[in-house]
Design an enzyme around this catalytic site. Structure first.
Site, PDB file in Angstrom:
ATOM      1  N   ASP A  23      64.456 -69.151   9.778  1.00 20.63           N
ATOM      2  CA  ASP A  23      63.141 -68.535   9.907  1.00 20.63           C
ATOM      3  C   ASP A  23      63.219 -67.071   9.477  1.00 20.63           C
ATOM      4  O   ASP A  23      64.104 -66.335   9.919  1.00 20.63           O
ATOM      5  CB  ASP A  23      62.659 -68.623  11.350  1.00 20.63           C
ATOM      6  CG  ASP A  23      61.252 -68.101  11.518  1.00 20.63           C
ATOM      7  OD1 ASP A  23      60.310 -68.816  11.159  1.00 20.63           O
ATOM      8  OD2 ASP A  23      61.094 -66.966  12.006  1.00 20.63           O
ATOM      9  N   HIS A  39      65.731 -64.765  14.437  1.00 26.14           N
ATOM     10  CA  HIS A  39      66.578 -63.579  14.493  1.00 26.14           C
ATOM     11  C   HIS A  39      67.659 -63.660  15.571  1.00 26.14           C
ATOM     12  O   HIS A  39      68.535 -62.810  15.615  1.00 26.14           O
ATOM     13  CB  HIS A  39      65.686 -62.353  14.749  1.00 26.14           C
ATOM     14  CG  HIS A  39      66.326 -61.045  14.430  1.00 26.14           C
ATOM     15  ND1 HIS A  39      66.943 -60.771  13.226  1.00 26.14           N
ATOM     16  CD2 HIS A  39      66.438 -59.902  15.172  1.00 26.14           C
ATOM     17  CE1 HIS A  39      67.403 -59.529  13.232  1.00 26.14           C
ATOM     18  NE2 HIS A  39      67.115 -58.981  14.394  1.00 26.14           N
ATOM     19  N   SER A  65      71.932 -57.719  14.246  1.00 24.97           N
ATOM     20  CA  SER A  65      70.882 -56.802  13.829  1.00 24.97           C
ATOM     21  C   SER A  65      71.470 -55.386  13.686  1.00 24.97           C
ATOM     22  O   SER A  65      72.419 -55.193  12.940  1.00 24.97           O
ATOM     23  CB  SER A  65      69.727 -56.870  14.829  1.00 24.97           C
ATOM     24  OG  SER A  65      68.541 -56.334  14.305  1.00 24.97           O
TER      25      SER A  65
END
Length: 267
Positions: A216, A245, A93
């Site tokens: 997802d 994530h 991220s």
């Protein structure tokens, strides 16, 4: 676990093992604790390190410097202080954004490779970039909720990160980590990291890269990973079908094995 002084504040990090350094970089408001399934595994053959970025986790709650350029300079100081070379940076991220900012400022001289987990080159939906996480209205709403109801913000963030709801015991420790940074700190770095655009930097990342995406798409679409592979000089994509994530937590065994295989394939 260890700390060192970085210009008046303490940077906390975990370290296990010996060998080629593998440095795990966490996401916004998160911490190195999110890699607790990785450090023991990689310590068997590598020097595995997970710093808590400035004011995150157990690092000092310093109120200033919450921009990606500053975080990248902190990363450079971390690598230099510990004399880390031929490093594999594993960014998750916002950790990917820190890597790209590091490359923008300092190039790839200390790097052997990167692993880029679940991140678009920009989190903002620019007119020519529909794959970001936020438009202006969405970012404004997130910033307001962060300032007025941080607990709800944290719980919603956790729910968005996983394909399937995490166990309650995991939700509790994640909530604790996410709520460690003061609201003003969290808001500053969320705003800064969202409005950065690293598409022009991708071509400068002249080391092998492994791009990992969860199928997802509540936060980051797989198409963002496909864009990375098309524009990075040397990259391949792995999609984790059972993940959102956090593939390193949702499918940790496969994640560890694939990253290990990638590192062993390096010159």
């Amino acid at each position: 676990m260890a700390r060192f002084d970085l210009g008046g504040f303490a940077l906390y990090y975990e370290e296990l093992g010996q060998g080629r350094p593998v440095v795990f970089l966490h996401g916004v408001c998160m911490s190195g604790r999110f890699f607790h399934r990785q450090l023991p595994y990689f310590s068997a053959g590598y020097r595995a390190l997970a710093p808590d970025l400035r004011a995150h986790g157990r690092s000092t709650q310093v109120p200033s410097g919450h921009t990606l350029p500053t975080y990248a300079r902190d990363l450079r100081a971390f690598l230099e202080r510990l004399a880390l070379d031929e490093v594999v940076l594993v960014g998750w991220s916002m950790g990917c954004l820190v890597i790209w900012e590091y490359v923008r400022q300092f190039g790839t001289a200390r790097l052997a490779a990167t692993v880029l987990v679940e991140q678009s080159p920009s989190d903002f939906k620019w007119p020519d970039w529909p794959l970001g996480a936020f438009d202006l209205a969405g970012l404004t709403e997130a910033m307001e909720q962060l300032q007025t109801d941080r607990d709800a913000f944290a719980h919603e963030f956790i729910s968005l990160m996983f394909k399937d709801p995490p166990a309650e015991v995991d939700r509790r420790w994640m909530f604790d980590e996410i709520t460690r940074p003061h609201e003003s700190i969290a808001g500053a770095i969320l705003f800064d990291q969202t409005l950065r655009d690293y598409r022009p930097v991708l071509g400068s990342l002249a080391v092998p890269s492994l791009v990992i995406m969860g199928r997802d798409e509540k936060l980051v679409p797989v198409a963002a990973g496909e864009h990375l592979v098309r524009h990075l000089p040397d990259a391949r994509l792995l999609v984790f079908e059972g993940s959102g994530h956090c593939p390193f937590l949702e499918e940790p065994d496969r994640f560890n094995e694939e990253v290990d295989r990638f590192i062993r394939s390096l010159p």
